[in-house]
Design a protein around this motif. Structure first.
Motif, PDB file in Angstrom:
ATOM      1  N   LYS A   5     -15.365  31.762  34.097  1.00 11.39           N
ATOM      2  CA  LYS A   5     -16.480  32.487  33.576  1.00 11.39           C
ATOM      3  C   LYS A   5     -16.381  33.839  33.822  1.00 11.39           C
ATOM      4  CE  LYS A   5     -19.932  30.149  35.192  1.00 11.39           C
ATOM      5  NZ  LYS A   5     -21.318  29.628  35.501  1.00 11.39           N
ATOM      6  N   HIS A  60     -13.657  35.735  31.965  1.00  8.25           N
ATOM      7  CA  HIS A  60     -14.207  35.981  30.550  1.00  8.25           C
ATOM      8  C   HIS A  60     -14.808  37.306  30.513  1.00  8.25           C
ATOM      9  CE1 HIS A  60     -14.815  31.895  28.294  1.00  8.25           C
ATOM     10  NE2 HIS A  60     -13.529  32.208  28.560  1.00  8.25           N
ATOM     11  N   PHE A  87     -18.022  34.962  24.125  1.00  5.05           N
ATOM     12  CA  PHE A  87     -19.368  34.757  24.314  1.00  5.05           C
ATOM     13  C   PHE A  87     -19.583  33.270  23.552  1.00  5.05           C
ATOM     14  CE2 PHE A  87     -20.151  38.437  26.713  1.00  5.05           C
ATOM     15  CZ  PHE A  87     -21.332  37.815  27.719  1.00  5.05           C
ATOM     16  N   HIS A 131     -18.141  30.800  25.802  1.00  7.33           N
ATOM     17  CA  HIS A 131     -18.628  30.984  27.220  1.00  7.33           C
ATOM     18  C   HIS A 131     -19.842  30.007  27.686  1.00  7.33           C
ATOM     19  CE1 HIS A 131     -18.740  33.761  30.633  1.00  7.33           C
ATOM     20  NE2 HIS A 131     -20.028  33.866  30.603  1.00  7.33           N
ATOM     21  N   HIS A 137     -26.952  33.409  25.871  1.00 12.60           N
ATOM     22  CA  HIS A 137     -25.784  33.869  25.947  1.00 12.60           C
ATOM     23  C   HIS A 137     -25.157  33.871  24.389  1.00 12.60           C
ATOM     24  CE1 HIS A 137     -25.605  33.642  30.237  1.00 12.60           C
ATOM     25  NE2 HIS A 137     -24.670  34.315  30.150  1.00 12.60           N
TER      26      HIS A 137
END
Length: 282
Positions: free
Chosen positions: A98, A101, A145, A148, A160
């Motif tokens: 994460k 990301h 996203f 994600h 998100h």
């Protein structure tokens, strides 16, 4: 609102990370809106006191600021949030994907800053490259996203996914700007979407990762999702209000500046006329 019914793995680092992302988007959005408003108002004036050199300097300064903030975001995601996340693969498992990301998103936004600097310092590069890189950065953010939210609870996924939606629309608007030329409405719409994204990151920080360490929001409740959907719409209105206030403020500053310049020119003309009258009398 009820107690949390699912683990969120929230930390203080996640809170500060989303707070930084929101601040970044606010700075970026305000900078972009101020710049395009100033350009538009200058073009409307029959006589302008601002040169292209000034706007080039503003673009370069904005590019430097974006690059520094993006680099700070990368370092914060990989080095300071909960310790070092290097290397990417360690101990037969992926390491903090994460955060990787987040750093990938900051990487592409940092490229926007690099494009700003290069396009306004190297004359052989087309200025439209900045819009292309911006469109690319937001499309990448939307793609990141989209992938994600695996394994997250309902409200977490919802919030998100909205970031991904706004990112995609922002990238689309930036791409349309690439095909058009100096459209003030598209530029303000893009700035508005960036501001919306910033305010939503603030909301994510306080809902999912509160500084107290434990959220009081029920992340599995559909009513919570319904309420947050209304909040998202309210943030849309707030972003429009911020753009409107910024437009009025920049216009007021320009009028004030032009009045001072005009009054100084009138003073110079009066002094020249007075000197000519004295010479004629002599």
């Amino acid at each position: 609102m009820g107690e949390l019914k699912a683990d969120t793995a929230g930390t203080i680092g996640d809170f500060s990370g989303h707070l930084f992302a929101g601040s970044f988007c606010f700075i970026f959005g305000l900078s972009e809106s101020t710049k395009c408003i100033l350009k538009y108002l200058c073009k409307k004036q029959k006589k302008t006191y601002y040169s292209k050199t000034l706007f080039y300097k503003l673009e370069i300064l904005e590019g430097i600021l974006i690059f520094i903030l993006a680099l700070t975001g990368i370092c914060g995601s990989l080095l300071f949030t909960g310790g070092s996340h290097l290397p990417l693969y360690e101990g037969n498992h992926w390491n903090k994907l994460k955060d990787w990301h987040h750093s990938t998103v900051y990487l592409f936004i940092g490229l926007v800053g690099v494009a700003n600097i290069l396009c306004f310092t190297v004359s052989s590069l087309p200025v439209s490259l900045t819009k292309l890189m911006m469109s690319n950065a937001f499309f990448v953010e939307a793609f990141i996203f989209y992938n994600h939210t695996y394994g997250r609870v309902m409200v977490d996924m919802f919030m998100h996914n909205l970031v991904g939606l706004v990112s995609f629309v922002t990238g689309l608007v930036a791409f349309i700007e690439l095909l058009t030329e100096n459209n003030i409405l598209l530029e303000l719409l893009r700035s508005n979407l960036i501001l919306l994204q910033g305010s939503w990151f603030f909301q994510i920080a306080y809902v999912l990762f509160p500084p107290e360490g434990k959220t009081t929001w029920d992340l599995m409740d559909h009513d919570t999702k319904m309420f947050l959907s209304m909040c998202f719409c309210w943030y849309c209105v707030l972003a429009y209000i911020i753009i409107g206030v910024n437009y009025a403020f920049v216009a007021w500053l320009m009028k004030l500046r032009m009045r001072r310049l005009c009054s100084s020119e009138v003073g110079l003309l009066q002094s020249n006329e007075y000197e000519q009258e004295l010479e004629e009398e002599i």
